[in-house]
Design a protein around this motif. Structure first.
Motif, PDB file in Angstrom:
ATOM      1  N   LEU A 117       0.835  -1.213   0.000  1.00 51.43           N
ATOM      2  CA  LEU A 117       0.000   0.000   0.000  1.00 51.43           C
ATOM      3  C   LEU A 117       0.862   1.252   0.000  1.00 51.43           C
ATOM      4  O   LEU A 117       1.856   1.326   0.719  1.00 51.43           O
ATOM      5  N   ILE A 118       0.461   2.225  -0.818  1.00 55.93           N
ATOM      6  CA  ILE A 118       1.104   3.535  -0.728  1.00 55.93           C
ATOM      7  C   ILE A 118       0.030   4.611  -0.651  1.00 55.93           C
ATOM      8  O   ILE A 118      -0.797   4.734  -1.543  1.00 55.93           O
ATOM      9  N   ASN A 119       0.008   5.350   0.453  1.00 51.48           N
ATOM     10  CA  ASN A 119      -0.898   6.495   0.598  1.00 51.48           C
ATOM     11  C   ASN A 119      -0.158   7.743   0.156  1.00 51.48           C
ATOM     12  O   ASN A 119       0.945   8.022   0.625  1.00 51.48           O
ATOM     13  N   THR A 120      -0.783   8.506  -0.761  1.00 49.52           N
ATOM     14  CA  THR A 120      -0.107   9.704  -1.279  1.00 49.52           C
ATOM     15  C   THR A 120      -0.326  10.912  -0.386  1.00 49.52           C
ATOM     16  O   THR A 120       0.239  11.974  -0.638  1.00 49.52           O
ATOM     17  N   ASN A 121      -1.158  10.759   0.634  1.00 49.17           N
ATOM     18  CA  ASN A 121      -1.429  11.876   1.528  1.00 49.17           C
ATOM     19  C   ASN A 121      -0.170  12.252   2.299  1.00 49.17           C
ATOM     20  O   ASN A 121       0.359  11.459   3.057  1.00 49.17           O
ATOM     21  N   ASN A 122       0.300  13.456   2.038  1.00 42.83           N
ATOM     22  CA  ASN A 122       1.553  13.891   2.649  1.00 42.83           C
ATOM     23  C   ASN A 122       1.310  14.959   3.711  1.00 42.83           C
ATOM     24  O   ASN A 122       2.216  15.660   4.105  1.00 42.83           O
ATOM     25  N   GLY A 123       0.060  15.089   4.135  1.00 42.30           N
ATOM     26  CA  GLY A 123      -0.274  16.108   5.119  1.00 42.30           C
ATOM     27  C   GLY A 123      -0.700  17.423   4.483  1.00 42.30           C
ATOM     28  O   GLY A 123      -1.178  18.325   5.150  1.00 42.30           O
ATOM     29  N   PHE A 124      -0.546  17.527   3.156  1.00 41.92           N
ATOM     30  CA  PHE A 124      -0.941  18.743   2.442  1.00 41.92           C
ATOM     31  C   PHE A 124      -2.044  18.447   1.427  1.00 41.92           C
ATOM     32  O   PHE A 124      -2.174  19.131   0.442  1.00 41.92           O
ATOM     33  N   GLY A 125      -2.789  17.395   1.642  1.00 40.24           N
ATOM     34  CA  GLY A 125      -3.924  17.127   0.773  1.00 40.24           C
ATOM     35  C   GLY A 125      -3.819  15.845  -0.025  1.00 40.24           C
ATOM     36  O   GLY A 125      -4.819  15.232  -0.326  1.00 40.24           O
ATOM     37  N   GLY A 126      -2.591  15.435  -0.365  1.00 39.54           N
ATOM     38  CA  GLY A 126      -2.456  14.162  -1.071  1.00 39.54           C
ATOM     39  C   GLY A 126      -2.390  14.323  -2.564  1.00 39.54           C
ATOM     40  O   GLY A 126      -3.156  15.058  -3.161  1.00 39.54           O
ATOM     41  N   GLU A 127      -1.437  13.620  -3.183  1.00 39.12           N
ATOM     42  CA  GLU A 127      -1.265  13.687  -4.623  1.00 39.12           C
ATOM     43  C   GLU A 127      -2.407  12.978  -5.332  1.00 39.12           C
ATOM     44  O   GLU A 127      -2.940  12.001  -4.846  1.00 39.12           O
ATOM     45  N   CYS A 128      -2.724  13.458  -6.532  1.00 44.86           N
ATOM     46  CA  CYS A 128      -3.831  12.909  -7.324  1.00 44.86           C
ATOM     47  C   CYS A 128      -3.385  11.776  -8.228  1.00 44.86           C
ATOM     48  O   CYS A 128      -4.147  11.289  -9.061  1.00 44.86           O
ATOM     49  N   HIS A 129      -2.124  11.352  -8.105  1.00 40.54           N
ATOM     50  CA  HIS A 129      -1.591  10.308  -8.982  1.00 40.54           C
ATOM     51  C   HIS A 129      -0.411   9.654  -8.275  1.00 40.54           C
ATOM     52  O   HIS A 129       0.111  10.207  -7.304  1.00 40.54           O
TER      53      HIS A 129
END
Ligand code: GTP
Ligand code: MG
Length: 264
Positions: free
Chosen positions: A118-130
């Motif tokens: 699993l990879i969550n793109t949420n980096n604390g600033f909203g999260g990448e869309c890709h």
């Protein structure tokens, strides 16, 4: 208005307001167009370097990698779950599950004989869309590559951004649900143009949507004359045999004259 875009050949182009005779008076955006393009070009260049590292990691382990994309909710995880059940014991599959937040999809894919990272793109600033290549590179650490034949990457649900980032895959597939409407290939051509396979999903709903499959197929064809188009229902299983066949050929599990994904 967008002042840059990336073409299918990887080049980045810019359209400054000064290129045109009109001025919208929009000064809220980016005054420093050239610097912005420099930044974007270096982001894409860095991504492509990492994508090649990923591809080498796949290839040195004899793995074929597929980037699976779509709008939110078109059916990527449902297609994946059915595919894992089908290939279980036959083809050794690893899944990279990309989501902005939560482990919900990864949990749905547990217990089907595949390794799931699993990879969550949420980096604390909203999260990448890709997903981009560095993210996939990190997710690779969660897979025992030497045990695998096929890696399927479920990208973040989004009909625009994922198609612009090579993550080291050998082919791109997308799920296009009947519920999205027949105009989507025309309105969002970048992804439809980029893919090798279109799964036209949720055909079980065609009667309720009053949807004409032929129009959907014709619109995909207008932007992508060569993609394999497979009408399916991941819910009922209708049409899925053709998809499983494509996947097996792609993974090299059954002989084929021309390997899918290498034709275009
Ligand atoms: N009727 C019908 N429903 C489907 C079909 N495939 C998926 N669904 C449903 O559509 C919803 C979304 O499916 P998912 O597989 O979660 O879609 P997804 O593309 O993975 O969604 P995200 O990861 O959030 O982008 C779920 O309720 C599925 O049960 C299908 O062929 N027919
Ligand atoms: Mg999903």
């Amino acid at each position: 208005m967008g002042r840059f875009h990336r073409h299918d050949d990887g080049t980045v182009h810019t359209h400054e307001h000064g290129d045109h005779s009109h001025d919208h008076g929009d000064h809220s955006g980016y005054e420093t167009g050239t610097q912005r393009i420099d930044v974007l070009e270096s982001i894409f260049a860095e991504n492509d370097v990492r994508a090649n590292i990923n591809r080498n990691a796949f290839e040195s382990n004899g793995i074929r990698a597929l980037n699976l994309m779509s709008s939110p909710g078109s059916g990527k995880t449902t297609v994946l779950a059915a595919s894992l059940d089908e290939l279980n014991g036959d083809v050794a599959v690893g899944v990279i599950e990309g989501d902005i937040a939560t482990a919900l999809d990864a949990e749905k894919l547990e217990g089907r004989g595949a390794q799931v990272s699993l990879i969550n793109t949420n980096n604390g600033f909203g999260g990448e869309c890709h997903l981009d290549a560095p993210m996939v590179n990190r997710a690779l650490q969660g897979l025992a590559l030497s045990d695998l034949d096929l890696v399927i990457i479920e990208n973040v649900g989004n009909l625009v951004c994922p198609a612009e980032f090579d993550v080291g895959e050998h082919a791109k597939a997308m799920v296009y649900s009947l519920t999205e409407g027949e105009d989507k290939p025309l309105k969002y051509p970048v992804m439809f143009r980029a893919v090798d396979v279109v799964l036209l999903n949720k055909i079980d709903l065609a009667p309720y949507l009053d949807a004409d499959l032929e129009t959907y197929v014709a619109h995909v064809r207008m932007v992508n004359p060569t993609a394999t188009i497979l009408p399916v229902s991941a819910r009922t299983g209708e049409g899925m045999a053709a998809w499983f066949d494509w996947l097996r050929k792609f993974a090299g599990a059954i002989p084929t004259t021309a390997s899918p994904g290498e034709s275009g």
